[in-house]
Design an enzyme around this catalytic site. Structure first.
Site, PDB file in Angstrom:
ATOM      1  N   CYS A  82       0.854  -1.150   0.009  1.00 41.51           N
ATOM      2  CA  CYS A  82      -0.113  -0.006   0.060  1.00 41.51           C
ATOM      3  C   CYS A  82       0.799   1.251   0.126  1.00 41.51           C
ATOM      4  CB  CYS A  82      -1.112  -0.086   0.993  1.00 41.51           C
ATOM      5  SG  CYS A  82      -2.453   1.154   0.838  1.00 41.51           S
ATOM      6  N   HIS A 185      -2.917  -5.387   1.260  1.00 40.58           N
ATOM      7  CA  HIS A 185      -2.315  -5.503   2.588  1.00 40.58           C
ATOM      8  C   HIS A 185      -2.236  -7.075   2.887  1.00 40.58           C
ATOM      9  CE1 HIS A 185      -2.322  -1.581   4.297  1.00 40.58           C
ATOM     10  NE2 HIS A 185      -3.345  -1.216   3.356  1.00 40.58           N
ATOM     11  N   GLU A 187      -0.497  -8.902   5.186  1.00 40.63           N
ATOM     12  CA  GLU A 187      -0.416  -8.887   6.441  1.00 40.63           C
ATOM     13  C   GLU A 187      -1.372  -9.179   7.227  1.00 40.63           C
ATOM     14  OE1 GLU A 187      -0.629  -4.433   6.231  1.00 40.63           O
ATOM     15  OE2 GLU A 187      -0.028  -5.892   5.024  1.00 40.63           O
TER      16      GLU A 187
END
Length: 204
Positions: A82, A185, A187
């Site tokens: 991002c 994202h 994660e």
């Protein structure tokens, strides 16, 4: 014995803990990076999501901007998600005039291309180089890539579905040598395949 690379997470803003946890699961030793001395000791660096103009200013305040540019230019593996993708790009559209770029990727990105926070969304993506089927991706005020250079490999695009609208076929993951970036994202999903790909680059 499998080498466990030391991978830094730029710890100035953003999803630092989430990236560190995924890196550990993916086989790296994750460490926070806030100072040039810490940067010099890692095998690779993750630039997390956050706010790219704020991160740009913090890189200057913490005297990390030039050391980071130098290490990336010298071939250090880097992964941006991002806002990290925006920082790694050669050029960012719709950014502030004083925003700094790291230039690790020969791409042009558009900030907040998918819209404001309310326009955050999730999508399953075909991701080149990852086994195990589509990758579930979370987009939060995400950028997209408008233009890529000859040496940049496109890894994922938004599927061309009626619901995608203007985002259909937009580039959302790229790689250039040891530099990797996603508009989304990874994660936040519990799927560490993208982080495993990056840990393999850092293991080098």
């Amino acid at each position: 014995m499998v080498v466990r690379p030391v991978v830094g997470v730029l710890a100035l803003q953003g999803d630092v803990r989430e990236h560190a946890a995924m890196l550990e699961r993916a086989g790296a030793r994750a460490v926070p990076v806030r100072r040039p001395g810490e940067l010099s000791e890692v095998d690779g660096l993750v630039l997390p999501g956050g706010e790219s103009t704020t991160m740009s200013r913090l890189l200057e305040s913490f005297e990390l901007l030039e050391p980071l540019r130098e290490r990336i230019a010298a071939g250090m593996p880097a992964f941006g998600s991002c806002a990290g993708m925006i920082l790694l790009a050669k050029q960012a559209l719709d950014g502030r005039p004083d925003q700094q770029q790291l230039g690790g990727l020969d791409v042009v990105v558009r900030r907040n291309a998918f819209g404001r926070q309310v326009d955050s969304f999730e999508e399953d993506l075909d991701f080149t180089g990852l086994e195990g089927g589509p990758l579930h991706a979370v987009f939060i005020r995400a950028p997209w890539v408008e233009k890529v250079g000859d040496e940049v490999e496109v890894l994922a695009r938004v599927p061309e579905t009626p619901a995608a609208g203007a985002a259909a076929a937009r580039i959302v993951a790229v790689r250039q040598g040891p530099v990797l970036a996603t508009a989304f994202h990874p994660e936040l999903t519990g799927d560490e395949r993208v982080h495993r790909l990056f840990v393999d680059l850092a293991r080098g």
